[in-house]
Design an enzyme around this catalytic site. Structure first.
Site, mmCIF file in Angstrom:
data_model
loop_
_atom_site.group_PDB
_atom_site.id
_atom_site.type_symbol
_atom_site.label_atom_id
_atom_site.label_comp_id
_atom_site.label_asym_id
_atom_site.label_seq_id
_atom_site.Cartn_x
_atom_site.Cartn_y
_atom_site.Cartn_z
ATOM 1 N N CYS A 1 0.687 -1.258 0.133
ATOM 2 C CA CYS A 1 -0.079 -0.037 -0.133
ATOM 3 C C CYS A 1 0.812 1.355 -0.152
ATOM 4 C CB CYS A 1 -0.982 -0.101 1.041
ATOM 5 S SG CYS A 1 -2.551 0.925 0.941
ATOM 6 N N HIS B 1 -2.988 -5.565 1.783
ATOM 7 C CA HIS B 1 -2.477 -5.584 2.920
ATOM 8 C C HIS B 1 -2.294 -7.286 3.462
ATOM 9 C CE1 HIS B 1 -1.957 -1.393 4.083
ATOM 10 N NE2 HIS B 1 -3.241 -1.077 3.604
ATOM 11 N N GLU C 1 -0.617 -8.556 5.375
ATOM 12 C CA GLU C 1 -0.172 -8.583 6.783
ATOM 13 C C GLU C 1 -1.228 -8.690 7.799
ATOM 14 O OE1 GLU C 1 0.350 -6.144 4.668
ATOM 15 O OE2 GLU C 1 -0.006 -4.211 5.856
#
Ligand code: GLN
Length: 193
Positions: free
Chosen positions: A78, A173, A175
């Site tokens: 991002c 994302h 993560e």
């Protein structure tokens, strides 16, 4: 493997957790000396204009640019993808990037109508199952140079994951969803260097 997460602003802890779970030795990188001690760097999601400004204030822009030129593997999610782009559109006045990827990235490309959304992406380079992708005020890759590999696109063809050599970037994302394959791909780049 000693890898760093650029820890100036953004979702640093989420990346550090995924990398640690994958067996990496993780350093939070804020200063040039810390960058010198790692073999790869993750640039987190957050606010690219803030990470840009503070990285210049902390004397980190030049060392990161040199590490990129030297071939250090990096993965940006991002805001991190924005920072790895050679060209950006809709940045704030004076916004700079580290660069390295021959792409044009549009910041906040989804506008106000869909600031955040989730979707499943088929990503051949990662195999099955599809990646559950979370987009939060996400950027889009608008143009790619010849050396850039498109890893993922939305159904309408808009590009959301790219790789150029040792640099990897996603608009979304991984993560935050328990998805580890992009981080594994990043660690494989570190290992093979
Ligand atoms: N919109 C942010 C930026 O311009 C990126 C958002 C994110 O990293 N989730 O940097």
């Amino acid at each position: 493997m000693r890898v760093g997460v650029l820890a100036i602003q953004g979702d640093v802890r989420e990346h550090a957790r995924v990398l640690t779970e994958l067996g990496a030795d993780v350093t939070l990188v804020r200063r040039p000396a810390e960058l010198a001690g790692v073999e790869g760097l993750v640039i987190p999601g957050g606010e690219s204009s803030v990470i840009d400004k503070l990285s210049r204030a902390f004397g980190m822009q030049q060392p990161i640019r040199e590490a990129i030129a030297d071939g250090m593997p990096m993965y940006g999610t991002c805001a991190g993808l924005i920072l790895l782009a050679d060209r950006i559109t809709d940045g704030i006045a004076g916004q700079e990037t580290f660069g390295g990827m021959d792409v044009t990235v549009r910041r906040n490309a989804f506008g106000s109508q869909v600031d955040s959304f989730e979707t499943d992406l088929d990503i051949p380079a990662l195999g099955a199952p599809p990646v559950h992708a979370v987009f939060i005020r996400a950027p889009l890759v608008e143009t790619t140079g010849a050396a850039v590999e498109t890893l993922a696109a939305l159904d309408d063809g808009r590009i959301v994951a790219v790789q150029q050599g040792n640099l990897l970037g996603t608009s979304f994302h991984p993560e935050v969803t328990g998805e580890t394959r992009f981080h594994q791909r990043f660690l494989a780049l570190v290992a093979s260097r």
